[in-house]
Design a protein around this motif. Structure first.
Motif, PDB file in Angstrom:
ATOM      1  N   LEU A 291      60.512  57.931  20.985  1.00 22.61           N
ATOM      2  CA  LEU A 291      59.668  58.710  20.074  1.00 22.61           C
ATOM      3  C   LEU A 291      60.467  58.979  18.877  1.00 22.61           C
ATOM      4  O   LEU A 291      61.478  59.812  18.860  1.00 22.61           O
ATOM      5  CB  LEU A 291      59.113  60.178  20.554  1.00 22.61           C
ATOM      6  CG  LEU A 291      58.238  60.799  19.365  1.00 22.61           C
ATOM      7  CD1 LEU A 291      57.060  59.892  19.259  1.00 22.61           C
ATOM      8  CD2 LEU A 291      57.929  62.301  20.254  1.00 22.61           C
TER       9      LEU A 291
ATOM     10  N   TYR B  22      60.623  60.802  15.374  1.00 27.59           N
ATOM     11  CA  TYR B  22      60.008  61.883  14.999  1.00 27.59           C
ATOM     12  C   TYR B  22      60.708  62.785  13.736  1.00 27.59           C
ATOM     13  O   TYR B  22      61.829  62.560  13.468  1.00 27.59           O
ATOM     14  CB  TYR B  22      59.754  62.771  16.313  1.00 27.59           C
ATOM     15  CG  TYR B  22      61.035  63.332  16.531  1.00 27.59           C
ATOM     16  CD1 TYR B  22      61.408  64.873  16.027  1.00 27.59           C
ATOM     17  CD2 TYR B  22      61.876  63.060  17.448  1.00 27.59           C
ATOM     18  CE1 TYR B  22      62.236  65.470  16.483  1.00 27.59           C
ATOM     19  CE2 TYR B  22      62.860  63.774  17.889  1.00 27.59           C
ATOM     20  CZ  TYR B  22      63.224  64.807  17.335  1.00 27.59           C
ATOM     21  OH  TYR B  22      64.418  65.516  17.717  1.00 27.59           O
TER      22      TYR B  22
ATOM     23  N   GLY C  43      56.020  56.138  18.735  1.00 26.52           N
ATOM     24  CA  GLY C  43      56.940  55.672  19.706  1.00 26.52           C
ATOM     25  C   GLY C  43      56.303  54.425  20.444  1.00 26.52           C
ATOM     26  O   GLY C  43      55.213  54.069  19.876  1.00 26.52           O
TER      27      GLY C  43
ATOM     28  N   LEU D 187      49.575  63.281  21.817  1.00 28.15           N
ATOM     29  CA  LEU D 187      50.060  61.955  21.597  1.00 28.15           C
ATOM     30  C   LEU D 187      48.679  61.065  21.621  1.00 28.15           C
ATOM     31  O   LEU D 187      47.784  61.379  22.613  1.00 28.15           O
ATOM     32  CB  LEU D 187      50.972  61.316  22.632  1.00 28.15           C
ATOM     33  CG  LEU D 187      52.467  62.133  22.416  1.00 28.15           C
ATOM     34  CD1 LEU D 187      53.329  61.787  23.761  1.00 28.15           C
ATOM     35  CD2 LEU D 187      53.051  61.322  21.185  1.00 28.15           C
TER      36      LEU D 187
END
Length: 130
Positions: free
Chosen positions: A125, A127, A112, A79
């Protein structure tokens, strides 16, 4: 697009100041976390922080390697963090580094954020798995 939600705890916060001058202090911080919720696992994070002389004015950027499960799929991914705080308001966003997913998380993409309310850290998050 699926959304992962949950909380995490900070297991360690290890700052090392490398530039303390007028205007702001710059530090490198190594962080470890434990995640619960839709993300279950641990992470290691390295961030660069800038804290102004006004204590609640700060920013950081960095990278975090998550290892565990996302909605039951096992693997790792990285991330990219970007955060600012000023006058009691803060914003923290994170994006999955493209092509960083491994195992059952190969091809994961997403974005996010994190919210810290009274010391409780929650995340989300959004995704996709490619």
């Amino acid at each position: 697009m699926p959304r992962a939600d949950g909380t995490f705890t900070l297991d360690s916060w290890e700052p090392e100041t490398y530039d303390e001058a007028e205007g702001a202090t710059l530090s490198l911080v190594h962080v470890t976390k434990t995640f619960s919720g839709d993300l279950v696992g641990t992470s290691t994070t390295d961030i660069i922080t800038a804290v102004a002389r006004v204590e609640d004015s700060a920013a950081y950027a960095g990278f975090e390697r998550f290892s565990g499960t996302l909605h039951g799929r096992k693997g790792t991914f990285v991330l990219h963090h970007n955060a600012t705080a000023h006058a009691g308001e803060s914003a923290l966003t994170w994006d999955v580094l493209p092509d960083s997913g491994t195992g059952e998380l190969t091809g994961v993409r997403g974005t996010g954020g994190i919210v810290n309310r009274d010391g409780v850290h929650s995340y989300h998050l959004d995704y996709e798995l490619g």
